[in-house]
Design a protein around this motif. Sequence first.
Motif, PDB file in Angstrom:
ATOM      1  N   ILE B 312       1.451  -6.835   2.000  1.00 51.21           N
ATOM      2  CA  ILE B 312       1.301  -5.382   1.823  1.00 51.21           C
ATOM      3  C   ILE B 312       2.044  -4.907   0.581  1.00 51.21           C
ATOM      4  O   ILE B 312       1.629  -3.969  -0.095  1.00 51.21           O
ATOM      5  N   LEU B 349     -12.647  -3.750   0.111  1.00 55.93           N
ATOM      6  CA  LEU B 349     -12.141  -2.393  -0.050  1.00 55.93           C
ATOM      7  C   LEU B 349     -12.956  -1.583  -1.036  1.00 55.93           C
ATOM      8  O   LEU B 349     -13.110  -0.375  -0.882  1.00 55.93           O
ATOM      9  N   LEU B 371     -10.775   8.508  -7.442  1.00 51.04           N
ATOM     10  CA  LEU B 371      -9.339   8.600  -7.243  1.00 51.04           C
ATOM     11  C   LEU B 371      -8.658   9.185  -8.476  1.00 51.04           C
ATOM     12  O   LEU B 371      -7.577   9.737  -8.403  1.00 51.04           O
ATOM     13  N   LEU B 379     -11.712  13.493   0.067  1.00 49.40           N
ATOM     14  CA  LEU B 379     -12.704  12.444   0.327  1.00 49.40           C
ATOM     15  C   LEU B 379     -13.226  12.570   1.749  1.00 49.40           C
ATOM     16  O   LEU B 379     -12.473  12.810   2.661  1.00 49.40           O
TER      17      LEU B 379
ATOM     18  N   ASN C  46       2.833   7.735  -4.387  1.00 51.01           N
ATOM     19  CA  ASN C  46       1.920   6.609  -4.625  1.00 51.01           C
ATOM     20  C   ASN C  46       1.749   5.815  -3.340  1.00 51.01           C
ATOM     21  O   ASN C  46       2.694   5.712  -2.563  1.00 51.01           O
ATOM     22  N   PRO C  47       0.592   5.202  -3.167  1.00 54.27           N
ATOM     23  CA  PRO C  47       0.433   4.315  -2.017  1.00 54.27           C
ATOM     24  C   PRO C  47       1.540   3.264  -1.954  1.00 54.27           C
ATOM     25  O   PRO C  47       1.996   2.892  -0.875  1.00 54.27           O
ATOM     26  N   SER C  48       1.997   2.820  -3.131  1.00 54.46           N
ATOM     27  CA  SER C  48       2.999   1.753  -3.124  1.00 54.46           C
ATOM     28  C   SER C  48       4.281   2.180  -2.426  1.00 54.46           C
ATOM     29  O   SER C  48       5.003   1.352  -1.873  1.00 54.46           O
ATOM     30  N   PHE C  51       3.760   1.479   1.161  1.00 53.22           N
ATOM     31  CA  PHE C  51       3.807   0.037   1.427  1.00 53.22           C
ATOM     32  C   PHE C  51       5.240  -0.466   1.376  1.00 53.22           C
ATOM     33  O   PHE C  51       5.650  -1.309   2.168  1.00 53.22           O
ATOM     34  N   LYS C  52       5.999   0.052   0.419  1.00 52.97           N
ATOM     35  CA  LYS C  52       7.397  -0.356   0.282  1.00 52.97           C
ATOM     36  C   LYS C  52       8.159   0.017   1.558  1.00 52.97           C
ATOM     37  O   LYS C  52       8.973  -0.764   2.059  1.00 52.97           O
ATOM     38  N   TYR C  78      -4.734  17.683  -3.130  1.00 48.76           N
ATOM     39  CA  TYR C  78      -6.066  17.066  -3.177  1.00 48.76           C
ATOM     40  C   TYR C  78      -5.934  15.609  -3.607  1.00 48.76           C
ATOM     41  O   TYR C  78      -6.575  14.709  -3.067  1.00 48.76           O
ATOM     42  N   LYS C  79      -5.104  15.418  -4.643  1.00 60.53           N
ATOM     43  CA  LYS C  79      -4.927  14.050  -5.145  1.00 60.53           C
ATOM     44  C   LYS C  79      -4.349  13.164  -4.054  1.00 60.53           C
ATOM     45  O   LYS C  79      -4.776  12.034  -3.848  1.00 60.53           O
ATOM     46  N   SER C  81      -4.602  13.607  -0.885  1.00 61.71           N
ATOM     47  CA  SER C  81      -5.541  13.394   0.226  1.00 61.71           C
ATOM     48  C   SER C  81      -6.472  12.223  -0.082  1.00 61.71           C
ATOM     49  O   SER C  81      -6.851  11.465   0.807  1.00 61.71           O
ATOM     50  N   ARG C  82      -6.821  12.087  -1.375  1.00 63.27           N
ATOM     51  CA  ARG C  82      -7.704  10.968  -1.720  1.00 63.27           C
ATOM     52  C   ARG C  82      -6.950   9.643  -1.629  1.00 63.27           C
ATOM     53  O   ARG C  82      -7.482   8.633  -1.174  1.00 63.27           O
ATOM     54  N   ARG C  83      -5.697   9.680  -2.093  1.00 63.95           N
ATOM     55  CA  ARG C  83      -4.899   8.454  -2.025  1.00 63.95           C
ATOM     56  C   ARG C  83      -4.641   8.038  -0.580  1.00 63.95           C
ATOM     57  O   ARG C  83      -4.606   6.859  -0.250  1.00 63.95           O
ATOM     58  N   LYS C  85      -6.491   8.228   1.931  1.00 59.13           N
ATOM     59  CA  LYS C  85      -7.618   7.475   2.492  1.00 59.13           C
ATOM     60  C   LYS C  85      -7.527   6.003   2.095  1.00 59.13           C
ATOM     61  O   LYS C  85      -7.829   5.110   2.876  1.00 59.13           O
ATOM     62  N   ILE C  86      -7.123   5.787   0.838  1.00 58.70           N
ATOM     63  CA  ILE C  86      -6.971   4.406   0.345  1.00 58.70           C
ATOM     64  C   ILE C  86      -5.873   3.696   1.141  1.00 58.70           C
ATOM     65  O   ILE C  86      -6.015   2.528   1.515  1.00 58.70           O
ATOM     66  N   GLN C  88      -4.912   4.279   4.162  1.00 55.47           N
ATOM     67  CA  GLN C  88      -5.457   3.934   5.488  1.00 55.47           C
ATOM     68  C   GLN C  88      -6.317   2.679   5.403  1.00 55.47           C
ATOM     69  O   GLN C  88      -6.206   1.772   6.227  1.00 55.47           O
ATOM     70  N   ILE C  90      -6.206   0.300   3.259  1.00 53.57           N
ATOM     71  CA  ILE C  90      -5.487  -0.926   2.911  1.00 53.57           C
ATOM     72  C   ILE C  90      -4.631  -1.444   4.059  1.00 53.57           C
ATOM     73  O   ILE C  90      -4.668  -2.633   4.376  1.00 53.57           O
ATOM     74  N   ILE C  91      -3.873  -0.549   4.699  1.00 47.05           N
ATOM     75  CA  ILE C  91      -2.909  -1.065   5.684  1.00 47.05           C
ATOM     76  C   ILE C  91      -3.605  -1.785   6.829  1.00 47.05           C
ATOM     77  O   ILE C  91      -3.110  -2.793   7.315  1.00 47.05           O
TER      78      ILE C  91
END
Lengths: 335, 379, 134
Positions: B312, B349, B371, B379, C46-48, C51-52, C78-79, C81-83, C85-86, C88, C90-91
């Motif tokens: 991850i 993905l 994105l 989205l 950030n998504p990272s 994850f971290k 908005y930004k 909200s899009r991230r 989803k990504i 979700q 990925i995990i």
Amino acid sequence: MFEIKHTLCPSCSVGCGINVILDNDEVVGTFPYKRHPVNEGKNCLNGRNSVERFNDKIGSDIDLDKAIMEISKEINDSDKVTVLLSGNNSLEEASAIKSFSDENNFNIAFYADDLGNFEDVASYNDVENASNVLIIGDILCENPLVGRRIVHAKQNNAKIFSNIKAEKSVTANISDEVSSSSVGEFLDKYSNLDDSSVIVFNTVDSAEDLDKIRNSGLKVLPVYSKPNTKGVLSIVEDNSKDELIEVLNDTDVLLVVNDNIVDEIDFDFKSISKIISLSAFENDTTKISDIVIPIKSWLEYDGSFVNAMGDTQNFSGVLESDVSSVFEIFEKINN
Amino acid sequence: MSYILAKSKNEDILKAGECGGAVTSIFKYLLDEGIVDGVLALSPHDDVYDGIPTFVTNSEDLINTAGSYHCAPTMIGDLIQKYFADKKVAVAVKPCDIRSIDELIKRHKINPDNIYTVGLNCGGTVSPVSGRKMIDLFYEASPDDVISEEIDKGQFIIELADGSEEAVKIHDLEKEGYGRRNNCQRCDVKIPRKANIACGNWGAEDGWTFIEINDDKGQKLIDGAKKAGILETKSPNEAAIEGRAKVEKIMIKMSKKNQEATYPLVNEVEEWNRCIGCYACRDVCPICWCYKNCELSKSYFKDDIIASPMPIAFQGVRLSHMSFSCVDCGQCDDVCPMDIPVSLVFDKLQKKYQNRTGYLAGVSDDIKPPLYSPDKVEL
Amino acid sequence: MSDEIKIVGLLCNWCCYGGADTAGTARMQYPHNIRIIRVMCSGRINPSMIFKAFEEGADGVFVGGCHIGDCHYDAGNYKWSRRAKIVQDIIEEFGIEKERFRFEWISASEGEKFQKTMEEFHTTLSKLGPLELE
């Protein structure tokens, strides 16, 4: 001009192929060499970074004739000259160094990671098809392209037993059983495996371990840290660390050819009165050397390396260079 | 968009090239007229299994690049970005090549005005070492005697020096774990429609190349090559166009089936625990272009990695950066020293993302990956 | 063992952090398991980071931002909200249940919503138990 050329990876003895990207005759990167039978385009980080060593190249702005004169004087004046061969030398270089040393009655020394010489070694296919693999050292991390063959063995239902001192390792992750005991105990524990088992190792605790490995009756694959250690072993016998230190204690002039021995053994190199390095790249040994002569790197000459499983692989230089080769330097010294 | 059949008027190219030698002829035209500085195409080094990207600046050397190399799974996008930024280049592209180029254009890393893209329809590529093993196992011929290979009508066909051919069904090869690379087996972009033209033998008569002209630049290429007298063209008949569409449809259908079979496997991937953290997958990825500035090189992700990095915190981060732009070129699988099927999760993905947003990496027109968009849209 | 559940909360300065504050000043009880990190906007997450947090041992990660339309920086949420989803997407590929990651729009006045959300999230995580990552 953009060009991609084949060569061999110099960062360990596995013998992977690597493609070098040249842009206007400058090495700018690597490209997967997918046709190469050893590694199929896969290279570890060391391999991919190997060409970056090119930035540490020793400049050729020295007065070569003067340096050669100095070397001639040093080695003629002393009767305790030792020439240190290296697994970085190609087969052709190693032969030339050996003859040079013999003609002049110099001592010759060679360190092969304390892994000894094994006449018959397992091939990478033997590893893949083994029923059991005994691993000594973190092979997956340190020699990944042999590690990959062990992974294949596991996929072929082999049992993997490993001996690693570190608490965590990738090799341990794929092993059925992991031990951190002494290598001797580890080998004793698995002494009655069937004869399609293979021992793969890149470290041992002591010379007795090597005897144990020799007497195991199993196929053996020692993985050395340098590309042609296996090849040089066919030319000279290796010295253990202790033997090497003994030789160095009795040395006044040390001639190192393309090696970084300072980083490998614990020895007070200041006790040697003159150290002469022929080297393509700057390293800790060239730093303490009294005379340093730049020579061609493996990217600049044609030659051959023998990989860990005993295959002789030829490689061609990818770059033109007017730096002298080892052969030229020796010829000059002899004259 | 229009269709033509084309054929070289140069004898040597006609002989060396595949089905009419149109691609090589167009390159010759571009070089001879000085429209480009050079042509980036594959030429064989050791043998036919060793196709290596070669930059040709003299049209006489083009003949070495003629023919198709199915056993050379190379990637061109990042090469153009890194080494040809300031040159006018004509380049032969598989669908994944042009998709990566398209993604890099969207990231302002490649200037579209500087490149001429000649697309090659692609049914998939084979890894050279396993390809040789496959020929050894499934064919009478020795892999050393093969002078060219071809994928046609669901078969992998090899041609020998004496002119004879041998064919085995791809399905049978893939059942045994050989055949096309895994990512090719599930790839559903077979015709590179983002390239200026897309060339291939699907639907073509013997000795002719079927070309789909995708844009004005492509039309100019064809017109120019014709005017220079190196290319002759004619219109394909309805049956040819339909035949080609049918081949594409069947291939995509096969790919979808493979997608359905393989995507669920992502959750079962146990291979991550043998990751040695060598970053080969990142470094080879044509979409990942940050290099030294990569977030994964930052101290908060680099420290304390003793054994395998946690997926991850390694692939997860890469996925969040670019999975929506994954073109499924499979380079990450190819270079992984531990044979981890990296591309599967990235491709899965991107498909999830496509289902959510309609964005297909390197194919969707004139829009940024959503994105990146500043729009006020959820989205 | 619900007390050992670790929640990392990334809250936007202008709305959700205010919401947590409101809950606190009004002495509304909510699970103490959340460790709040204030960020200026959900759009800077950030998504990272998520994850971290999971890598470092979080059992759940919560992100709170302004209601859509209320972003202090116009479009940051908005930004995000899009991230989100990504994240979700990925995990769940790496064996982390979707429910361990949650994001909500909570305004500075919605102390009660913050309290309720935390309680729900805590219950969900307690049911899932501690996250075990290999």
